[in-house]
Design a protein around this motif. Structure first.
Motif, mmCIF file in Angstrom:
data_model
loop_
_atom_site.group_PDB
_atom_site.id
_atom_site.type_symbol
_atom_site.label_atom_id
_atom_site.label_comp_id
_atom_site.label_asym_id
_atom_site.label_seq_id
_atom_site.Cartn_x
_atom_site.Cartn_y
_atom_site.Cartn_z
ATOM 1 N N GLY A 87 72.135 48.200 5.468
ATOM 2 C CA GLY A 87 71.894 49.568 5.048
ATOM 3 C C GLY A 87 73.192 50.260 4.706
ATOM 4 N N ARG A 88 73.072 51.510 4.318
ATOM 5 C CA ARG A 88 74.250 52.263 3.875
ATOM 6 C C ARG A 88 75.125 52.705 5.032
ATOM 7 N NH1 ARG A 88 70.829 55.306 -0.415
ATOM 8 N NH2 ARG A 88 70.894 53.757 -2.060
ATOM 9 N N GLY A 89 74.532 53.129 6.116
ATOM 10 C CA GLY A 89 75.344 53.655 7.214
ATOM 11 C C GLY A 89 74.522 53.804 8.475
ATOM 12 N N TYR A 90 75.112 54.464 9.459
ATOM 13 C CA TYR A 90 74.456 54.651 10.752
ATOM 14 C C TYR A 90 73.092 55.327 10.614
ATOM 15 C CZ TYR A 90 78.566 53.287 13.441
ATOM 16 O OH TYR A 90 79.605 52.583 13.988
ATOM 17 N N GLU A 91 72.987 56.311 9.721
ATOM 18 C CA GLU A 91 71.739 57.062 9.588
ATOM 19 C C GLU A 91 70.574 56.155 9.219
ATOM 20 O OE1 GLU A 91 74.366 57.757 7.117
ATOM 21 O OE2 GLU A 91 75.361 58.602 8.858
ATOM 22 N N GLU A 92 70.850 55.139 8.433
ATOM 23 C CA GLU A 92 69.807 54.220 8.005
ATOM 24 C C GLU A 92 69.578 53.107 9.033
ATOM 25 O OE1 GLU A 92 68.494 52.819 3.624
ATOM 26 O OE2 GLU A 92 70.602 52.502 4.109
ATOM 27 N N LEU A 93 70.639 52.658 9.678
ATOM 28 C CA LEU A 93 70.546 51.545 10.619
ATOM 29 C C LEU A 93 70.061 51.958 12.008
ATOM 30 C CD1 LEU A 93 73.901 49.719 9.809
ATOM 31 C CD2 LEU A 93 71.622 49.142 8.966
ATOM 32 N N ARG A 94 70.539 53.093 12.498
ATOM 33 C CA ARG A 94 70.297 53.506 13.886
ATOM 34 C C ARG A 94 68.822 53.550 14.278
ATOM 35 N NH1 ARG A 94 72.238 52.717 18.397
ATOM 36 N NH2 ARG A 94 74.278 53.158 17.578
ATOM 37 N N PRO A 95 67.935 54.200 13.508
ATOM 38 C CA PRO A 95 66.530 54.274 13.935
ATOM 39 C C PRO A 95 65.873 52.896 14.087
ATOM 40 C CG PRO A 95 66.936 55.803 12.132
ATOM 41 C CD PRO A 95 68.162 54.954 12.265
ATOM 42 N N VAL A 96 66.160 51.990 13.158
ATOM 43 C CA VAL A 96 65.575 50.652 13.212
ATOM 44 C C VAL A 96 66.173 49.877 14.383
ATOM 45 C CG1 VAL A 96 65.263 48.487 11.952
ATOM 46 C CG2 VAL A 96 65.135 50.665 10.734
ATOM 47 N N PHE A 97 67.478 49.963 14.544
ATOM 48 C CA PHE A 97 68.151 49.284 15.657
ATOM 49 C C PHE A 97 67.562 49.744 16.991
ATOM 50 C CE2 PHE A 97 71.358 48.617 18.869
ATOM 51 C CZ PHE A 97 71.899 47.382 18.554
ATOM 52 N N ASP A 98 67.444 51.044 17.176
ATOM 53 C CA ASP A 98 66.940 51.588 18.440
ATOM 54 C C ASP A 98 65.511 51.148 18.727
ATOM 55 O OD1 ASP A 98 69.374 52.797 18.903
ATOM 56 O OD2 ASP A 98 68.707 54.798 18.279
ATOM 57 N N LYS A 99 64.665 51.122 17.711
ATOM 58 C CA LYS A 99 63.277 50.694 17.921
ATOM 59 C C LYS A 99 63.215 49.221 18.296
ATOM 60 C CE LYS A 99 61.353 54.143 14.812
ATOM 61 N NZ LYS A 99 60.829 54.387 13.452
ATOM 62 N N LEU A 100 63.980 48.382 17.604
ATOM 63 C CA LEU A 100 63.974 46.954 17.902
ATOM 64 C C LEU A 100 64.631 46.651 19.248
ATOM 65 C CD1 LEU A 100 64.838 45.557 14.385
ATOM 66 C CD2 LEU A 100 62.716 45.153 15.649
ATOM 67 N N ALA A 101 65.542 47.511 19.689
ATOM 68 C CA ALA A 101 66.250 47.294 20.956
ATOM 69 C C ALA A 101 65.361 47.573 22.169
ATOM 70 C CB ALA A 101 67.502 48.163 21.013
ATOM 71 N N ALA A 102 64.227 48.253 21.983
ATOM 72 C CA ALA A 102 63.314 48.527 23.101
ATOM 73 C C ALA A 102 62.800 47.199 23.649
ATOM 74 C CB ALA A 102 62.161 49.414 22.640
ATOM 75 N N GLY A 103 63.165 46.881 24.877
ATOM 76 C CA GLY A 103 62.757 45.630 25.503
ATOM 77 C C GLY A 103 63.613 44.444 25.125
ATOM 78 N N ALA A 104 64.698 44.679 24.373
ATOM 79 C CA ALA A 104 65.582 43.587 23.962
ATOM 80 C C ALA A 104 66.359 43.038 25.152
ATOM 81 C CB ALA A 104 66.562 44.084 22.892
ATOM 82 N N ASP A 105 66.823 41.802 25.017
ATOM 83 C CA ASP A 105 67.620 41.159 26.046
ATOM 84 C C ASP A 105 68.984 41.854 26.114
ATOM 85 O OD1 ASP A 105 69.316 39.476 27.531
ATOM 86 O OD2 ASP A 105 68.380 37.657 26.752
ATOM 87 N N PRO A 106 69.316 42.519 27.241
ATOM 88 C CA PRO A 106 70.584 43.252 27.321
ATOM 89 C C PRO A 106 71.811 42.344 27.219
ATOM 90 C CG PRO A 106 69.469 43.237 29.448
ATOM 91 C CD PRO A 106 68.524 42.637 28.456
ATOM 92 N N ASP A 107 71.680 41.071 27.577
ATOM 93 C CA ASP A 107 72.814 40.148 27.478
ATOM 94 C C ASP A 107 73.093 39.735 26.040
ATOM 95 O OD1 ASP A 107 73.227 40.151 30.240
ATOM 96 O OD2 ASP A 107 71.840 38.471 30.544
ATOM 97 N N LEU A 108 72.144 39.979 25.146
ATOM 98 C CA LEU A 108 72.301 39.595 23.747
ATOM 99 C C LEU A 108 72.324 40.812 22.834
ATOM 100 C CD1 LEU A 108 69.883 36.530 23.643
ATOM 101 C CD2 LEU A 108 72.371 36.519 23.831
#
Length: 139
Positions: A87-108
């Motif tokens: 994506g272009r920057g944080y504004e585009e990446l952050r929402p998707v990253f945060d949603k996918l990070a829900a329940g993600a493996d903290p070690d990875l």
């Protein structure tokens, strides 16, 4: 506009593999090695020949790849195919990253951050799928 691309991880033979795929599929191939980037200052000389980014585009076929560069994690079946979200920057990446990070493996989980080639982040979601994020450098 954000893009999602299949992403392959290799253990030192990314350039060879991507050349093979180009021979099979045709198209345009881009290969960037560690030695061609500011990352070379952060990695030992034996890593400089490895590929930091490769992309093959041939008609409707498009995918990216890299050599495994993480200092402590090791490649194994199941973690060598990923999704590459750009994506272009944080504004585009952050929402998707945060949603996918829900329940993600903290070690990875590698939080979104500025690196020499732009914005980078990585996570393995709650289903074990690896996602790599890249954005344009903030000005």
């Amino acid at each position: 506009m954000a893009e999602l691309t299949p992403f392959l991880l290799f253990d030192g033979n990314c350039a060879e593999a991507m050349q093979f795929y180009r021979q099979c599929l045709g198209g345009e191939l881009t290969v960037v090695r560690v030695a061609d980037t500011p990352m070379k200052e952060q990695l030992p000389p034996e890593q400089h020949g490895k590929v930091t980014y490769a992309h093959l585009s041939s008609g409707n076929v498009s995918f990216s790849a890299t050599d495994w560069l993480h200092p402590t994690r090791v490649p194994k079946p199941g973690n060598t195919v990923a999704m590459y979200f750009t994506g272009r920057g944080y504004e585009e990446l952050r929402p998707v990253f945060d949603k996918l990070a829900a329940g993600a493996d903290p070690d990875l989980l590698d939080e979104l951050r500025d690196v020499p080639f732009g914005i980078y982040g990585h996570l393995a979601d709650k289903f074990g799928v690896h996602w790599f994020f890249r954005g344009e450098a903030e000005s």
